[in-house]
Scaffold this active site. Sequence first.
Site, PDB file in Angstrom:
ATOM      1  N   ARG A   5      -7.949  17.507   3.875  1.00  9.77           N
ATOM      2  CA  ARG A   5      -8.895  17.788   2.783  1.00  9.77           C
ATOM      3  C   ARG A   5     -10.197  18.331   3.368  1.00  9.77           C
ATOM      4  O   ARG A   5     -10.615  17.894   4.437  1.00  9.77           O
ATOM      5  CB  ARG A   5      -9.189  16.496   2.004  1.00  9.77           C
ATOM      6  CG  ARG A   5      -8.016  16.018   1.163  1.00  9.77           C
ATOM      7  CD  ARG A   5      -8.251  14.629   0.598  1.00  9.77           C
ATOM      8  NE  ARG A   5      -7.575  13.609   1.381  1.00  9.77           N
ATOM      9  CZ  ARG A   5      -7.829  12.298   1.298  1.00  9.77           C
ATOM     10  NH1 ARG A   5      -8.751  11.856   0.473  1.00  9.77           N
ATOM     11  NH2 ARG A   5      -7.158  11.435   2.038  1.00  9.77           N
TER      12      ARG A   5
ATOM     13  N   ASN B  83       0.892  -1.164   0.000  1.00 10.91           N
ATOM     14  CA  ASN B  83       0.000   0.000   0.000  1.00 10.91           C
ATOM     15  C   ASN B  83       0.930   1.213   0.000  1.00 10.91           C
ATOM     16  O   ASN B  83       1.451   1.610   1.035  1.00 10.91           O
ATOM     17  CB  ASN B  83      -0.878  -0.056   1.249  1.00 10.91           C
ATOM     18  CG  ASN B  83      -1.807   1.137   1.367  1.00 10.91           C
ATOM     19  OD1 ASN B  83      -1.743   2.074   0.569  1.00 10.91           O
ATOM     20  ND2 ASN B  83      -2.667   1.114   2.372  1.00 10.91           N
TER      21      ASN B  83
ATOM     22  N   MET C 178      -6.017  14.090  14.768  1.00 12.99           N
ATOM     23  CA  MET C 178      -7.103  14.290  15.736  1.00 12.99           C
ATOM     24  C   MET C 178      -6.592  14.247  17.178  1.00 12.99           C
ATOM     25  O   MET C 178      -7.126  14.947  18.049  1.00 12.99           O
ATOM     26  CB  MET C 178      -8.180  13.220  15.488  1.00 12.99           C
ATOM     27  CG  MET C 178      -9.404  13.381  16.316  1.00 12.99           C
ATOM     28  SD  MET C 178     -10.216  14.979  16.092  1.00 12.99           S
ATOM     29  CE  MET C 178     -11.289  14.645  14.701  1.00 12.99           C
TER      30      MET C 178
ATOM     31  N   ARG D  76      -2.722  -1.984  -3.282  1.00 15.78           N
ATOM     32  CA  ARG D  76      -3.862  -1.090  -3.179  1.00 15.78           C
ATOM     33  C   ARG D  76      -3.694  -0.029  -4.269  1.00 15.78           C
ATOM     34  O   ARG D  76      -2.633   0.609  -4.350  1.00 15.78           O
ATOM     35  CB  ARG D  76      -3.878  -0.419  -1.814  1.00 15.78           C
ATOM     36  CG  ARG D  76      -4.978   0.594  -1.700  1.00 15.78           C
ATOM     37  CD  ARG D  76      -4.904   1.319  -0.389  1.00 15.78           C
ATOM     38  NE  ARG D  76      -5.981   2.274  -0.307  1.00 15.78           N
ATOM     39  CZ  ARG D  76      -5.966   3.318   0.503  1.00 15.78           C
ATOM     40  NH1 ARG D  76      -4.929   3.523   1.296  1.00 15.78           N
ATOM     41  NH2 ARG D  76      -6.964   4.144   0.541  1.00 15.78           N
TER      42      ARG D  76
ATOM     43  N   HIS E 221     -12.305   4.293  -0.369  1.00 16.37           N
ATOM     44  CA  HIS E 221     -12.188   3.465   0.852  1.00 16.37           C
ATOM     45  C   HIS E 221     -12.911   2.128   0.670  1.00 16.37           C
ATOM     46  O   HIS E 221     -13.344   1.495   1.632  1.00 16.37           O
ATOM     47  CB  HIS E 221     -12.775   4.180   2.093  1.00 16.37           C
ATOM     48  CG  HIS E 221     -11.952   5.351   2.546  1.00 16.37           C
ATOM     49  ND1 HIS E 221     -12.502   6.510   3.010  1.00 16.37           N
ATOM     50  CD2 HIS E 221     -10.605   5.520   2.607  1.00 16.37           C
ATOM     51  CE1 HIS E 221     -11.536   7.362   3.334  1.00 16.37           C
ATOM     52  NE2 HIS E 221     -10.367   6.781   3.103  1.00 16.37           N
TER      53      HIS E 221
ATOM     54  N   GLU F 113      -7.618  -3.412   5.495  1.00 18.82           N
ATOM     55  CA  GLU F 113      -7.574  -3.303   4.035  1.00 18.82           C
ATOM     56  C   GLU F 113      -6.558  -4.270   3.439  1.00 18.82           C
ATOM     57  O   GLU F 113      -6.776  -4.847   2.379  1.00 18.82           O
ATOM     58  CB  GLU F 113      -7.224  -1.856   3.641  1.00 18.82           C
ATOM     59  CG  GLU F 113      -8.363  -0.893   3.916  1.00 18.82           C
ATOM     60  CD  GLU F 113      -7.900   0.531   4.197  1.00 18.82           C
ATOM     61  OE1 GLU F 113      -7.186   0.737   5.208  1.00 18.82           O
ATOM     62  OE2 GLU F 113      -8.252   1.435   3.425  1.00 18.82           O
TER      63      GLU F 113
END
Length: 397
Positions: free
Chosen positions: A240, A9, A283, A92, A180, A378
Amino acid sequence: MDDLTLILNAGSSSLKFCVYRRRAGSGWTLDVRGQIEGIGTAPRMSARDAAGRSVEDSRPGRLADAHEAIEHLAGWLRSRYEHTRVVGVGHRVVHGGRHYSGPTLVTPAVIEDLRALIPLAPLHQPYNLAAIEAVAARLPNTPQVACFDTSFHRGQTPVAELVPLPESIRNKGVQRYGFHGLSYEYIASVLPDAAPEIGSGRVIVAHLGSGASLCALHRRRSVDCTLGFTALDGLCMGTRPGSLDPGVVLYLFQTLGMSAADVERLLYKQSGLLGISGISNDMRDLLASDTPAARLAVDYFVYRATKEIGAMAASLGGVDGLVFTAGIGEHSAEIRRRICIASAWLGIDLDDDANTRRGPRITRPGSRVSAWVVPTNEELMIARHTAALLGLVAARA
Ligand code: ADP
């Protein structure tokens, strides 16, 4: 000799990898997962085995780009794995456009098609393709499989995919694609076990990481997604903005005189949590800060997520469950709490203790709509696709 499948990835400055191993006479198991971060600046390589024990933590010196990162990883794999061979590599790839609605064996023609999609995913697609090319240069006879973040969303209704512009524009591939998808596909695949009460119902999955989106699932199939033509739409993200009045973009060009490159940088790298707070796109930093700008960024993140949850509930005609996943969704009890409380009108009755313990169910038993925490994976989804496709290739050969 044992077989290895490598899952990659590749991002702009990081290369995440997993190695799956098949010992003679047994199935595939995860052997190691790790990453090279800081490619182009101060690279650091770390890896853990399947039990979570650290097997690598080093600073490799200079690694200028994806080719050098893959070269470094190849050397590491050679020193760690003797008497093995890489039988396939799964990647990915963020954008599969209109035509790639499932995992695809990579050929030169496929690479050309995917290159044409770079403008639709400038933050990811070039790096995904660079990794494919770097592997092809080293292992020209090893099959590679591209797994797309858009594929899971194909099959949505024409209205859900529509971008309401004239046909002459839409004919050029302008439609909602959704992203996603590997994460949502994984969640959909484990839902019957992880959250059996809602497994076959109407579910909103909130993938809240540095990129963030919602997916509306009906009977485990995607019917809507907040990300659209590009990965800029919908929720507020790390860097974003999410949904934005297109008139703002016109204003940037026409009145502020910004160039296309400046606008691209602004929209992909300088907006969202980072742009609002002026402090960080992470965050954790914002929750730890008591500046008004950091508080505003967190408030907007929660506000936007709550608003879009309402919209997804409307797309589904009602909702049975809400699932949180990815970095923020899995690890921030505070953000889950705030989103659930703001969504109480839907019938979500949060259980604070369960939420702090990370669920998996975080609503009280009588809650009309249940909420859950389900970790995403993923890489495992890519590994499953790669193994399935390589099995087919082997069967055909
Ligand atoms: P990526 O899209 O890079 O794969 P992740 O899904 O790993 O992203 O999510 C990364 C983000 O998750 C970080 O930027 C950080 O904001 C957030 N995060 C991780 N752990 C926590 C936590 N304990 N509390 C709040 N946010 C967290």
